[in-house]
Design a protein around this motif. Structure first.
Motif, short mmCIF file in Angstrom:
data_model
loop_
_atom_site.label_atom_id
_atom_site.label_comp_id
_atom_site.label_asym_id
_atom_site.label_seq_id
_atom_site.Cartn_x
_atom_site.Cartn_y
_atom_site.Cartn_z
N PRO A 47 0.82 -1.21 0.00
CA PRO A 47 0.00 0.00 0.00
C PRO A 47 0.86 1.27 0.00
N ILE A 48 0.59 2.13 -0.98
CA ILE A 48 1.27 3.42 -1.06
C ILE A 48 0.35 4.46 -0.42
N SER A 69 -7.37 1.96 6.07
CA SER A 69 -8.04 1.20 7.10
C SER A 69 -7.33 -0.14 7.34
N ILE A 70 -6.89 -0.77 6.26
CA ILE A 70 -6.14 -2.02 6.40
C ILE A 70 -4.84 -1.78 7.15
N TRP A 71 -4.13 -0.73 6.79
CA TRP A 71 -2.85 -0.42 7.42
C TRP A 71 -2.99 -0.32 8.94
N PHE A 72 -4.05 0.34 9.38
CA PHE A 72 -4.26 0.55 10.81
C PHE A 72 -5.10 -0.56 11.46
N GLY A 73 -5.50 -1.57 10.67
CA GLY A 73 -6.20 -2.71 11.23
C GLY A 73 -7.61 -2.42 11.69
N VAL A 74 -8.28 -1.48 11.02
CA VAL A 74 -9.64 -1.09 11.40
C VAL A 74 -10.64 -1.77 10.47
N PRO A 75 -11.51 -2.64 10.99
CA PRO A 75 -12.50 -3.30 10.12
C PRO A 75 -13.49 -2.30 9.53
N ARG A 96 1.92 -4.17 6.16
CA ARG A 96 3.13 -3.48 6.61
C ARG A 96 4.39 -4.24 6.22
N LYS A 97 4.35 -5.55 6.30
CA LYS A 97 5.50 -6.34 5.88
C LYS A 97 5.75 -6.22 4.38
N ALA A 98 4.68 -6.09 3.61
CA ALA A 98 4.83 -6.01 2.15
C ALA A 98 5.58 -4.77 1.73
N SER A 99 5.35 -3.64 2.41
CA SER A 99 5.84 -2.38 1.88
C SER A 99 7.03 -1.79 2.62
N VAL A 100 7.19 -2.07 3.91
CA VAL A 100 8.21 -1.34 4.65
C VAL A 100 9.46 -2.17 4.94
N LYS A 101 9.43 -3.44 4.67
CA LYS A 101 10.57 -4.29 4.96
C LYS A 101 11.32 -4.62 3.66
N LYS A 109 -9.55 -11.08 10.88
CA LYS A 109 -8.93 -11.10 9.55
C LYS A 109 -8.27 -9.77 9.22
N MET A 110 -8.90 -8.67 9.64
CA MET A 110 -8.33 -7.36 9.38
C MET A 110 -7.00 -7.18 10.12
N LYS A 111 -6.91 -7.68 11.34
CA LYS A 111 -5.66 -7.58 12.08
C LYS A 111 -4.54 -8.33 11.36
#
Length: 481
Positions: A243-244, A374-380, A455-460, A446-448
């Motif tokens: 996610p950008i 919303s996905i980034w912050f884990g909010v359903p 976060r693993k996809a984009s920042v690592k 599932k959202m968590k």
């Protein structure tokens, strides 16, 4: 040896511009030889673009390798008689001479390596061809929607199917990008209405001609959609790079005057207790629908933060504004009765709100940028799409991914936001809110998990999207003129 330079041409829409600039930052961060020039086509309706670009020029740590050029607007009399269905694409195309002039004034210290054009700026590919450089696309929606565009064009061009017949249909489509059959009611009106589908078809033909497509999504959330495209014919390489997101603001905030008050109110709320309602930069409802939302919130008993905007005047495409007096549209006594548990505001600092630990759920229009936040912050999410491809996104979130509950997935104001759909009732809204705020629901769990994956996809380094950005750069350098 001259350094490679890409020219980015974002669409004149704030959400598209922001994600394109964030993509540019990531690219120059990965490759220290690359430079990028971003050409700014000024929106006719969104005045905050100028302040945003000025702020970026002053704050970005890559100011020596990312350059912004504001293009002047073409004479308005040239656009006065354009049909509304073609206005946006014609407005973009009218900037071709200005883009060409800007490119010829570039620095001679770099070599033009290619264009990266927005999904709505594909006519600029003509200039790239003229200059003898390749074109790439930055696709601001998701992989599944990209696949849908290719799928519908194949039905139309190869199977001689009139896709406008799906408008209002109860049929289901065996869309390969989803595991579940896709209801025709989840199709965006812009891709199936007679006055706009030819424009979309032309857009898809151009998409097939690009050297590669960066998509603001990531492998872990759309593995099935990506796999389905790998079997399709005549499709360029796809680079999922999301996610950008613009998580720091960078001057985009329309107003900071009310943000402190909002955040202070959230600080006083228990963790995961507040449902946040916000429907995007063009999202608004008529008074009857507002009354239903208010009653549903009150009856649900949940704490809430509601971004309530005043609709644009009928017959216009101007964005919603804030109410000067909220009581004129809300049920009598609503603000007094809910003063202990709720807060109604105008414009909302959405990223800051979603990041706050008090937020437990998001009633959303399912715009893709908002979805990624919303996905980034884990909010359903509770899905209530309003326009564009949002009902398609809602179907994906609810039925395919299990990251959202449904309020009303086929609610759709149409391409020009002029049609008021049937009222979504108190019962429908309340049921969605109660399901959204269930503390141990499958959707929340599932959202968590998906949040951690995003976060693993984009920042690592080694993350899927980080690797995909590297692959894109390698592809660009391999195609240097």
């Amino acid at each position: 040896m001259k350094k490679p330079e890409l020219v980015f041409i974002p669409a004149p829409v704030m959400g598209h511009l922001i994600s394109a600039v964030e993509a540019a930052k990531l690219l120059v961060d990965i490759n220290d030889r690359l430079s990028i020039t971003v050409l700014i086509i000024k929106p006719l309706l969104e005045s905050e673009v100028t302040g945003y670009v000025q702020s970026l020029s002053a704050t970005t740590s890559f100011s020596d390798r990312i350059r912004f050029i504001d293009l002047p607007q073409p004479p308005k009399d040239e656009l006065a008689h354009i049909p509304r269905a073609k206005f946006f694409t014609t407005y973009v195309e009218s900037h071709k001479p200005l883009v060409k002039e800007a490119i010829f004034t570039r620095s001679e210290e770099s070599v033009l390596t290619g264009f990266v054009v927005d999904m709505f700026c594909l006519s600029m590919m003509d200039l790239a061809t003229e200059l003898g450089v390749p074109s790439y696309v930055f696709f601001t929606s998701n992989v599944a929607f990209l696949g849908l565009l290719f799928y519908l064009q194949t039905l139309q061009d190869e199977q001689n199917m009139d896709v406008s017949e799906f408008d209002g249909s109860d049929s289901e489509l065996p869309f390969p990008g989803f595991v579940n059959p896709l209801p025709a009611k989840a199709l965006p009106t812009s891709v199936i209405q007679k006055d706009s589908s030819p424009i979309i078809s032309e857009m898809v033909r151009r998409l097939r001609q690009t050297e590669g497509i960066m998509v603001n999504s990531f492998v872990e959330i759309e593995s099935h959609a990506l796999e389905s495209l790998s079997y399709a014919e005549n499709i360029p390489p796809i680079f999922p790079v999301g996610p950008i997101l613009n998580l720091k603001g960078d001057g985009h905030d329309q107003s900071c005057s009310g943000e402190f008050d909002v955040m202070q109110w959230l600080d006083d709320q228990p963790p995961s207790s507040v449902v946040f309602l916000c429907f995007g930069s063009m999202g608004s409802f008529g008074e009857d629908q507002v009354q239903e939302i208010a009653r549903a919130l009150e009856q649900s008993g949940h704490r809430f933060l509601w971004s309530l905007r005043k609709p644009q005047p009928k017959g216009t495409i101007s964005p919603p504004t804030d109410y000067s007096n909220l009581e004129e549209v809300l049920p009598e006594g609503f603000l007094d009765r809910t003063v202990e548990i709720g807060k109604v505001i105008g414009w909302a600092p959405q990223v800051s709100v979603l990041a706050h630990p008090a937020i437990g759920g998001f009633v959303s229009h399912c715009g893709w940028n908002s979805t990624l936040e919303s996905i980034w912050f884990g909010v359903p999410i509770a899905a209530w799409p309003v326009y564009a491809e949002q009902q398609f996104n809602a179907f994906q979130l609810v039925k395919e991914l299990g990251l959202a509950v449904e309020i009303k997935m086929d609610y759709n104001k149409g391409l020009r936001l002029e049609i008021e759909p049937p009222i979504v009732t108190v019962e429908e809204i309340k049921r969605g809110i109660v399901g959204l705020m269930e503390p141990e629901s499958d959707v929340r769990k599932k959202m968590k998990v998906m949040s951690e994956k995003s976060r693993k996809a984009s920042v690592k380094k080694g993350g899927s999207s980080y690797s995909s950005l590297q692959d894109f750069i390698g592809h660009v350098l391999g195609n240097m003129p």
